[in-house]
Design an enzyme around this catalytic site. Structure first.
Site, PDB file in Angstrom:
ATOM      1  N   ARG A  77      -3.883  -3.281   7.978  1.00  0.00           N
ATOM      2  CA  ARG A  77      -4.724  -4.238   8.687  1.00  0.00           C
ATOM      3  C   ARG A  77      -4.940  -5.497   7.837  1.00  0.00           C
ATOM      4  O   ARG A  77      -4.857  -5.475   6.618  1.00  0.00           O
ATOM      5  CB  ARG A  77      -6.065  -3.615   9.095  1.00  0.00           C
ATOM      6  CG  ARG A  77      -7.057  -3.443   7.983  1.00  0.00           C
ATOM      7  CD  ARG A  77      -8.386  -2.906   8.546  1.00  0.00           C
ATOM      8  NE  ARG A  77      -9.320  -2.660   7.461  1.00  0.00           N
ATOM      9  CZ  ARG A  77     -10.542  -2.178   7.626  1.00  0.00           C
ATOM     10  NH1 ARG A  77     -10.978  -1.868   8.841  1.00  0.00           N
ATOM     11  NH2 ARG A  77     -11.335  -1.994   6.594  1.00  0.00           N
TER      12      ARG A  77
ATOM     13  N   ARG B 238     -13.504   5.806  -0.243  1.00  0.00           N
ATOM     14  CA  ARG B 238     -14.408   5.321   0.804  1.00  0.00           C
ATOM     15  C   ARG B 238     -14.714   6.422   1.815  1.00  0.00           C
ATOM     16  O   ARG B 238     -15.841   6.537   2.302  1.00  0.00           O
ATOM     17  CB  ARG B 238     -13.818   4.095   1.500  1.00  0.00           C
ATOM     18  CG  ARG B 238     -14.005   2.830   0.669  1.00  0.00           C
ATOM     19  CD  ARG B 238     -12.916   1.821   0.928  1.00  0.00           C
ATOM     20  NE  ARG B 238     -12.992   1.226   2.246  1.00  0.00           N
ATOM     21  CZ  ARG B 238     -11.967   0.599   2.830  1.00  0.00           C
ATOM     22  NH1 ARG B 238     -10.791   0.512   2.219  1.00  0.00           N
ATOM     23  NH2 ARG B 238     -12.116   0.073   4.026  1.00  0.00           N
TER      24      ARG B 238
ATOM     25  N   ARG C 229      -7.438  -7.081   2.646  1.00  0.00           N
ATOM     26  CA  ARG C 229      -8.539  -6.633   1.790  1.00  0.00           C
ATOM     27  C   ARG C 229      -8.012  -5.825   0.619  1.00  0.00           C
ATOM     28  O   ARG C 229      -7.184  -4.940   0.783  1.00  0.00           O
ATOM     29  CB  ARG C 229      -9.521  -5.793   2.599  1.00  0.00           C
ATOM     30  CG  ARG C 229     -10.593  -6.640   3.257  1.00  0.00           C
ATOM     31  CD  ARG C 229     -11.409  -5.831   4.203  1.00  0.00           C
ATOM     32  NE  ARG C 229     -11.989  -4.638   3.597  1.00  0.00           N
ATOM     33  CZ  ARG C 229     -12.865  -3.861   4.204  1.00  0.00           C
ATOM     34  NH1 ARG C 229     -13.281  -4.154   5.407  1.00  0.00           N
ATOM     35  NH2 ARG C 229     -13.341  -2.795   3.599  1.00  0.00           N
TER      36      ARG C 229
ATOM     37  N   LYS D 147     -15.820  -0.559  13.781  1.00  0.00           N
ATOM     38  CA  LYS D 147     -17.154  -1.164  13.865  1.00  0.00           C
ATOM     39  C   LYS D 147     -17.073  -2.691  13.912  1.00  0.00           C
ATOM     40  O   LYS D 147     -17.713  -3.327  14.741  1.00  0.00           O
ATOM     41  CB  LYS D 147     -18.018  -0.754  12.656  1.00  0.00           C
ATOM     42  CG  LYS D 147     -18.160   0.747  12.463  1.00  0.00           C
ATOM     43  CD  LYS D 147     -19.064   1.082  11.282  1.00  0.00           C
ATOM     44  CE  LYS D 147     -18.522   0.636   9.942  1.00  0.00           C
ATOM     45  NZ  LYS D 147     -17.382   1.428   9.430  1.00  0.00           N
TER      46      LYS D 147
ATOM     47  N   ARG E  24     -25.948   2.691   4.921  1.00  0.00           N
ATOM     48  CA  ARG E  24     -24.898   3.614   4.511  1.00  0.00           C
ATOM     49  C   ARG E  24     -25.452   4.784   3.706  1.00  0.00           C
ATOM     50  O   ARG E  24     -24.683   5.664   3.333  1.00  0.00           O
ATOM     51  CB  ARG E  24     -23.910   2.866   3.626  1.00  0.00           C
ATOM     52  CG  ARG E  24     -22.548   2.576   4.233  1.00  0.00           C
ATOM     53  CD  ARG E  24     -21.746   1.882   3.142  1.00  0.00           C
ATOM     54  NE  ARG E  24     -20.351   1.749   3.405  1.00  0.00           N
ATOM     55  CZ  ARG E  24     -19.795   0.778   4.114  1.00  0.00           C
ATOM     56  NH1 ARG E  24     -20.536  -0.124   4.708  1.00  0.00           N
ATOM     57  NH2 ARG E  24     -18.487   0.725   4.235  1.00  0.00           N
TER      58      ARG E  24
HETATM   59  P1  ADP Z   1     -15.378  -0.315   5.514  1.00  0.00           P
HETATM   60  O1  ADP Z   1     -16.426   0.233   6.422  1.00  0.00           O
HETATM   61  O2  ADP Z   1     -14.092  -0.608   6.233  1.00  0.00           O
HETATM   62  O3  ADP Z   1     -15.146   0.506   4.266  1.00  0.00           O
HETATM   63  P2  ADP Z   1     -17.059  -2.608   4.730  1.00  0.00           P
HETATM   64  O4  ADP Z   1     -16.571  -3.983   4.876  1.00  0.00           O
HETATM   65  O5  ADP Z   1     -18.202  -2.189   5.564  1.00  0.00           O
HETATM   66  O6  ADP Z   1     -15.772  -1.721   4.990  1.00  0.00           O
HETATM   67  O7  ADP Z   1     -17.435  -2.312   3.193  1.00  0.00           O
HETATM   68  C1  ADP Z   1     -16.541  -2.572   2.140  1.00  0.00           C
HETATM   69  C2  ADP Z   1     -17.168  -2.151   0.789  1.00  0.00           C
HETATM   70  O8  ADP Z   1     -18.381  -2.909   0.565  1.00  0.00           O
HETATM   71  C3  ADP Z   1     -17.613  -0.696   0.704  1.00  0.00           C
HETATM   72  O9  ADP Z   1     -16.560   0.176   0.352  1.00  0.00           O
HETATM   73  C4  ADP Z   1     -18.708  -0.800  -0.370  1.00  0.00           C
HETATM   74  O10 ADP Z   1     -18.173  -0.895  -1.660  1.00  0.00           O
HETATM   75  C5  ADP Z   1     -19.395  -2.113  -0.047  1.00  0.00           C
HETATM   76  N1  ADP Z   1     -20.540  -1.961   0.908  1.00  0.00           N
HETATM   77  C6  ADP Z   1     -20.624  -2.515   2.142  1.00  0.00           C
HETATM   78  N2  ADP Z   1     -21.796  -2.189   2.755  1.00  0.00           N
HETATM   79  C7  ADP Z   1     -22.452  -1.392   1.869  1.00  0.00           C
HETATM   80  C8  ADP Z   1     -23.695  -0.704   1.905  1.00  0.00           C
HETATM   81  N3  ADP Z   1     -24.509  -0.783   2.985  1.00  0.00           N
HETATM   82  N4  ADP Z   1     -24.068   0.043   0.828  1.00  0.00           N
HETATM   83  C9  ADP Z   1     -23.279   0.120  -0.244  1.00  0.00           C
HETATM   84  N5  ADP Z   1     -22.082  -0.493  -0.346  1.00  0.00           N
HETATM   85  C10 ADP Z   1     -21.660  -1.239   0.694  1.00  0.00           C
END
Ligand code: ADP
Ligand code: ZN
Length: 216
Positions: free
Chosen positions: A128, A174, A163, A14, A89
């Site tokens: 990554r 996740r 990360r 994404k 999400r």
């Molecule tokens: P990825 O999709 O690779 O897991 P993101 O950068 O989108 O990574 O998100 C990293 C972390 O940030 C998630 O595992 C969560 O803890 C938090 N997070 C991000 N966006 C949301 C969301 N919309 N709702 C709840 N938690 C979120």
């Protein structure tokens, strides 16, 4: 103006696709993951509050991320459109986004589901890293920098950043969170006739072309 959501499990690509779409077409990327990581860097109150949750791989509460998105939508003006990456999400977040957009008279044009099987996701995520100066994304095996320690895009030296949540343990959590809380959005947007599916396997350019064919 086009507003899109990129939906898919962690590692689906994404962020990579959103970056390219923004560079080429002037969209503005709204990534709640990036916003939360920024808050963590700034050591703001919010950042400290969410750091543990993120490191574990669990979801931050709806009110926090909805608040972040609401603020951004109010301050980031642009006439090309927004790409929501990592948001919504949960079903509650999807409802909230619908209401926020309606309030400012924006339309949600489409939701692109990037699908990739789990095994591949693990390979992509373990290894990554990114450039902390310009955000360029790399992978140890599939996309190493041309010169070690130097960013291809901006030339920064030793600015690579791994990360904290990109480890096997937190990745498992996740993925579970994705299937449990986020994948119901596939049905939600399908019912609204907004869902389009794109195979997330393949080269970055192929996937980009498939997305462009849908949105342009
Ligand atoms: P990825 O999709 O690779 O897991 P993101 O950068 O989108 O990574 O998100 C990293 C972390 O940030 C998630 O595992 C969560 O803890 C938090 N997070 C991000 N966006 C949301 C969301 N919309 N709702 C709840 N938690 C979120
Ligand atoms: Zn860079």
């Amino acid at each position: 103006m086009k507003n899109l959501i990129l939906l898919g499990p962690p590692g689906a690509g994404k962020g990579t696709q959103a970056r390219t779409l923004c560079e080429t077409f002037g969209f503005v990327q709204l990534s709640t993951g990036d916003m939360l990581r920024e808050a963590k860097e700034d050591k703001s109150e919010l950042g400290t509050k969410v750091a543990n949750i993120m490191a574990k791989g669990e979801l931050v509460t709806d009110d926090i991320v909805i608040g972040l998105i609401e603020k951004k939508l109010a301050s980031e003006k642009n006439n090309k459109g927004f790409i929501f990456d990592g948001f919504p999400r949960t079903l509650a977040q999807a409802d909230a986004l619908g209401n926020l957009l309606k309030k400012i008279n924006y339309n949600l044009d489409c939701v692109i589901e990037l699908y990739v099987d789990d095994e591949k996701l693990v390979q992509r995520i373990i290894g990554r890293f990114s450039c902390s100066a310009c955000g360029e994304l790399y992978h140890k095996i599939t996309k190493p920098p041309k010169k070690p320690r130097i960013c291809d895009t901006c030339g920064s030296e030793d600015a690579f950043n791994y990360r904290q949540d990109d480890n096997e343990n937190s990745l498992k959590i996740r993925l579970l969170a994705y299937y449990r809380d986020t994948s119901p959005l596939i049905g939600y947007y399908h019912a609204l006739n907004k869902l389009r599916k794109v195979n997330g396997l393949g080269s970055v350019n192929e996937i980009q072309d498939n997305i462009r064919n849908i949105i342009l």
